[in-house]
Design a protein around this motif. Sequence first.
Motif, PDB file in Angstrom:
ATOM      1  N   SER A 349     -27.822  39.572  -9.954  1.00  0.00           N
ATOM      2  CA  SER A 349     -28.897  38.756 -10.514  1.00  0.00           C
ATOM      3  C   SER A 349     -29.122  39.145 -11.961  1.00  0.00           C
ATOM      4  O   SER A 349     -29.403  40.298 -12.268  1.00  0.00           O
ATOM      5  CB  SER A 349     -30.188  38.970  -9.728  1.00  0.00           C
ATOM      6  OG  SER A 349     -31.275  38.457 -10.468  1.00  0.00           O
ATOM      7  N   MET A 350     -29.020  38.170 -12.846  1.00  0.00           N
ATOM      8  CA  MET A 350     -29.280  38.451 -14.253  1.00  0.00           C
ATOM      9  C   MET A 350     -30.764  38.649 -14.497  1.00  0.00           C
ATOM     10  O   MET A 350     -31.173  39.500 -15.268  1.00  0.00           O
ATOM     11  CB  MET A 350     -28.760  37.315 -15.146  1.00  0.00           C
ATOM     12  CG  MET A 350     -27.316  37.441 -15.515  1.00  0.00           C
ATOM     13  SD  MET A 350     -26.236  37.047 -14.152  1.00  0.00           S
ATOM     14  CE  MET A 350     -26.628  35.329 -13.898  1.00  0.00           C
ATOM     15  N   GLN A 363     -32.150  35.877 -26.307  1.00  0.00           N
ATOM     16  CA  GLN A 363     -31.569  37.211 -26.121  1.00  0.00           C
ATOM     17  C   GLN A 363     -30.112  37.092 -25.671  1.00  0.00           C
ATOM     18  O   GLN A 363     -29.788  36.311 -24.787  1.00  0.00           O
ATOM     19  CB  GLN A 363     -32.356  37.982 -25.061  1.00  0.00           C
ATOM     20  CG  GLN A 363     -31.766  39.342 -24.703  1.00  0.00           C
ATOM     21  CD  GLN A 363     -31.876  40.360 -25.824  1.00  0.00           C
ATOM     22  OE1 GLN A 363     -32.943  40.529 -26.383  1.00  0.00           O
ATOM     23  NE2 GLN A 363     -30.777  41.003 -26.150  1.00  0.00           N
ATOM     24  N   GLN A 364     -29.262  37.879 -26.312  1.00  0.00           N
ATOM     25  CA  GLN A 364     -27.851  37.884 -25.932  1.00  0.00           C
ATOM     26  C   GLN A 364     -27.450  39.262 -25.414  1.00  0.00           C
ATOM     27  O   GLN A 364     -28.135  40.251 -25.719  1.00  0.00           O
ATOM     28  CB  GLN A 364     -26.983  37.593 -27.162  1.00  0.00           C
ATOM     29  CG  GLN A 364     -27.151  36.201 -27.713  1.00  0.00           C
ATOM     30  CD  GLN A 364     -26.187  35.976 -28.866  1.00  0.00           C
ATOM     31  OE1 GLN A 364     -26.097  36.787 -29.770  1.00  0.00           O
ATOM     32  NE2 GLN A 364     -25.468  34.884 -28.812  1.00  0.00           N
ATOM     33  N   PRO A 379     -15.795  26.684 -20.788  1.00  0.00           N
ATOM     34  CA  PRO A 379     -17.227  26.991 -20.924  1.00  0.00           C
ATOM     35  C   PRO A 379     -17.896  27.115 -19.557  1.00  0.00           C
ATOM     36  O   PRO A 379     -17.657  26.274 -18.681  1.00  0.00           O
ATOM     37  CB  PRO A 379     -17.777  25.773 -21.684  1.00  0.00           C
ATOM     38  CG  PRO A 379     -16.779  24.690 -21.478  1.00  0.00           C
ATOM     39  CD  PRO A 379     -15.470  25.295 -21.129  1.00  0.00           C
ATOM     40  N   VAL A 380     -18.679  28.153 -19.387  1.00  0.00           N
ATOM     41  CA  VAL A 380     -19.384  28.365 -18.120  1.00  0.00           C
ATOM     42  C   VAL A 380     -20.776  28.920 -18.375  1.00  0.00           C
ATOM     43  O   VAL A 380     -21.056  29.474 -19.435  1.00  0.00           O
ATOM     44  CB  VAL A 380     -18.646  29.378 -17.191  1.00  0.00           C
ATOM     45  CG1 VAL A 380     -17.337  28.837 -16.701  1.00  0.00           C
ATOM     46  CG2 VAL A 380     -18.462  30.722 -17.874  1.00  0.00           C
ATOM     47  N   ARG A 381     -21.617  28.766 -17.372  1.00  0.00           N
ATOM     48  CA  ARG A 381     -22.878  29.516 -17.326  1.00  0.00           C
ATOM     49  C   ARG A 381     -22.845  30.388 -16.088  1.00  0.00           C
ATOM     50  O   ARG A 381     -22.275  30.010 -15.066  1.00  0.00           O
ATOM     51  CB  ARG A 381     -24.079  28.578 -17.241  1.00  0.00           C
ATOM     52  CG  ARG A 381     -24.351  27.867 -18.515  1.00  0.00           C
ATOM     53  CD  ARG A 381     -25.677  27.136 -18.523  1.00  0.00           C
ATOM     54  NE  ARG A 381     -25.643  26.166 -19.597  1.00  0.00           N
ATOM     55  CZ  ARG A 381     -25.767  26.468 -20.886  1.00  0.00           C
ATOM     56  NH1 ARG A 381     -25.990  27.710 -21.256  1.00  0.00           N
ATOM     57  NH2 ARG A 381     -25.689  25.537 -21.810  1.00  0.00           N
ATOM     58  N   LEU A 382     -23.480  31.564 -16.201  1.00  0.00           N
ATOM     59  CA  LEU A 382     -23.560  32.458 -15.054  1.00  0.00           C
ATOM     60  C   LEU A 382     -24.862  32.173 -14.319  1.00  0.00           C
ATOM     61  O   LEU A 382     -25.905  31.986 -14.946  1.00  0.00           O
ATOM     62  CB  LEU A 382     -23.557  33.926 -15.507  1.00  0.00           C
ATOM     63  CG  LEU A 382     -22.508  34.331 -16.541  1.00  0.00           C
ATOM     64  CD1 LEU A 382     -22.593  35.828 -16.825  1.00  0.00           C
ATOM     65  CD2 LEU A 382     -21.106  33.952 -16.073  1.00  0.00           C
ATOM     66  N   ALA A 383     -24.775  32.160 -12.998  1.00  0.00           N
ATOM     67  CA  ALA A 383     -25.994  31.999 -12.197  1.00  0.00           C
ATOM     68  C   ALA A 383     -26.026  33.121 -11.168  1.00  0.00           C
ATOM     69  O   ALA A 383     -25.003  33.448 -10.558  1.00  0.00           O
ATOM     70  CB  ALA A 383     -25.987  30.644 -11.504  1.00  0.00           C
ATOM     71  N   TYR A 394     -27.585  32.721 -17.131  1.00  0.00           N
ATOM     72  CA  TYR A 394     -27.263  33.260 -18.456  1.00  0.00           C
ATOM     73  C   TYR A 394     -26.006  32.572 -18.956  1.00  0.00           C
ATOM     74  O   TYR A 394     -25.040  32.496 -18.209  1.00  0.00           O
ATOM     75  CB  TYR A 394     -27.054  34.779 -18.399  1.00  0.00           C
ATOM     76  CG  TYR A 394     -26.720  35.349 -19.762  1.00  0.00           C
ATOM     77  CD1 TYR A 394     -27.730  35.674 -20.654  1.00  0.00           C
ATOM     78  CD2 TYR A 394     -25.391  35.506 -20.167  1.00  0.00           C
ATOM     79  CE1 TYR A 394     -27.424  36.161 -21.926  1.00  0.00           C
ATOM     80  CE2 TYR A 394     -25.088  35.985 -21.429  1.00  0.00           C
ATOM     81  CZ  TYR A 394     -26.102  36.313 -22.293  1.00  0.00           C
ATOM     82  OH  TYR A 394     -25.804  36.780 -23.557  1.00  0.00           O
ATOM     83  N   PRO A 395     -25.968  32.132 -20.197  1.00  0.00           N
ATOM     84  CA  PRO A 395     -27.066  31.998 -21.142  1.00  0.00           C
ATOM     85  C   PRO A 395     -28.050  30.919 -20.707  1.00  0.00           C
ATOM     86  O   PRO A 395     -27.721  30.060 -19.894  1.00  0.00           O
ATOM     87  CB  PRO A 395     -26.363  31.574 -22.439  1.00  0.00           C
ATOM     88  CG  PRO A 395     -24.904  31.740 -22.205  1.00  0.00           C
ATOM     89  CD  PRO A 395     -24.679  31.681 -20.746  1.00  0.00           C
TER      90      PRO A 395
END
Length: 495
Positions: A349-350, A363-364, A379-383, A394-395
């Motif tokens: 979990s981010m 925030q990066q 390109p992806v997003r993390l969940a 994230y992001p």
Amino acid sequence: MVQLNQQTYSSYLQDRYHRASEGPLTDFLSRRNGNLYLGNQINLNDLARRFGTPLEVVYYPQITIQVQRMHEWASRARQETGYRGQFLYAYATKANFAAEVVQTALQAGAHYETSAAADVEIARYLWQHEILPRDRLICCNGSKDANYLGAIRRLREDGCTSLISVLDDLDELDGLQSCPLPLQLGVRERSAGNRDGHHLGNDRFGLTEAEIDQVVTRLQSSPHQLVLYHAMIGSQVEDRDHFLATLHDSLVAYCQLRQRVPTLRYFNFGGGIPTSGYTLDFAFDYQDFLQQLMIAMRDMCARYHVPMPHLIGEFGRYTVANHSLYLIEVGKVKPGQPGQPDWYLMNGSMMVSLPDSLLVPNQQFVVLPLDGWEAPVHPVRLAGRQTCDSDDVYPRPTQPPLLLPNTGTGLVLAICGIGAYQQMISGRGGAHHCLSPEPRRISITVEGGRLAMQSRPQQDQAAIMRLLGYRPQRVAPPLRLAPRYKTRRAYSQSV
Ligand SMILES: Cc1ncc(COP(=O)(O)O)c(C=O)c1O
């Protein structure tokens, strides 16, 4: 888009960040023979294979490196500029209170900066056991209630003379003035936190010029001394010129005050020194910053005919951001909506492990894949799969997606820069959002010149239930079966 699909991760990194796929990536990460190394020592691919994921990797020697490097830069800066005051490195413990973290910073020579009553009690414990050496300063910052003031007085009454309470409000002086033992005091300048414009919450700290005048007057007939001027402009200030320009008026204010108060001898610029853990674009010349600060202070002191003060920095994220990272794995790939990036559903979990991803706008964190460097990027997003929260992303949706290898399930990512603040904000050892268990933690220290590794298993179901007030008779097996590893096992390398 077609071109992007054909670009490999390593060529993307080269084009976007000018980093080769082998060699240094940041000042704390490198890649050799296709493996990612933390602090040039810890093979992260190997750890992921041996222990599984999610995994928190904590490498304490990085803290020593950070403190030592800053001392070296400061010593060179003093030589270059002929700066006659000392440079004092304080660790802002609020960034990470873990015992091993604080002790490592102290062993590397750091002074101590407190932010709360409980923090003073930790300092007192360390001071009593001489882990916090007697010659180290203890600077107490933040707004102080009766508890905090009481803790400061107790430490002073124990005989600690290296304590400096930095006044954040005038009524703190009411609480301290009656102390029968002489105290060293500081004043925090309120306008320093206003000038930056990027850290609006800072405005609430410190005293106005008129209030500082009152402190000076009230101390004249007391056994206590004003010794320190504190001016902090913000955090993660990566623009050298902006940092120095924003501090300029504080240097003037220090010198003017020093003309009236001969006991004044420390100028403390607080936190703000940036970490390299958030972006591969990072470029900040620490020695140059210190050099310019010393030149500015030296010249200002000459103009006002006052001696050069000792310079104190309170290094929070710089000290600890890079000593730990998080390894998490893609458990599933879910296609994005048409035209949107795919989702990499992660086995962690981010929002629990890097809460600043939610709290701090834009925030990066440096995110690097352990493998797949020759695979095409997409390109992806993390969940976070350990929560069912639409914010566990994230992001953030307002930010561009990550470009990562398209290898999907099984890809392990290193999320760096998490050693400062993240665990303190999220809480350590508690029950977390959606009962997301704390990952296995691999801690690496130096013992007898060799790296020693300790493994603390992932938080289990019984522990989580007990924290929440359940009394489980029987508990389900561990939530994830990662390969087992004995504790306190000597690592194969010596340092
Ligand atoms: C008074 C004070 N000093 C130092 C710090 C540490 O700042 P940083 O993490 O930017 O080094 C903080 C952070 O909030 C602070 O409030």
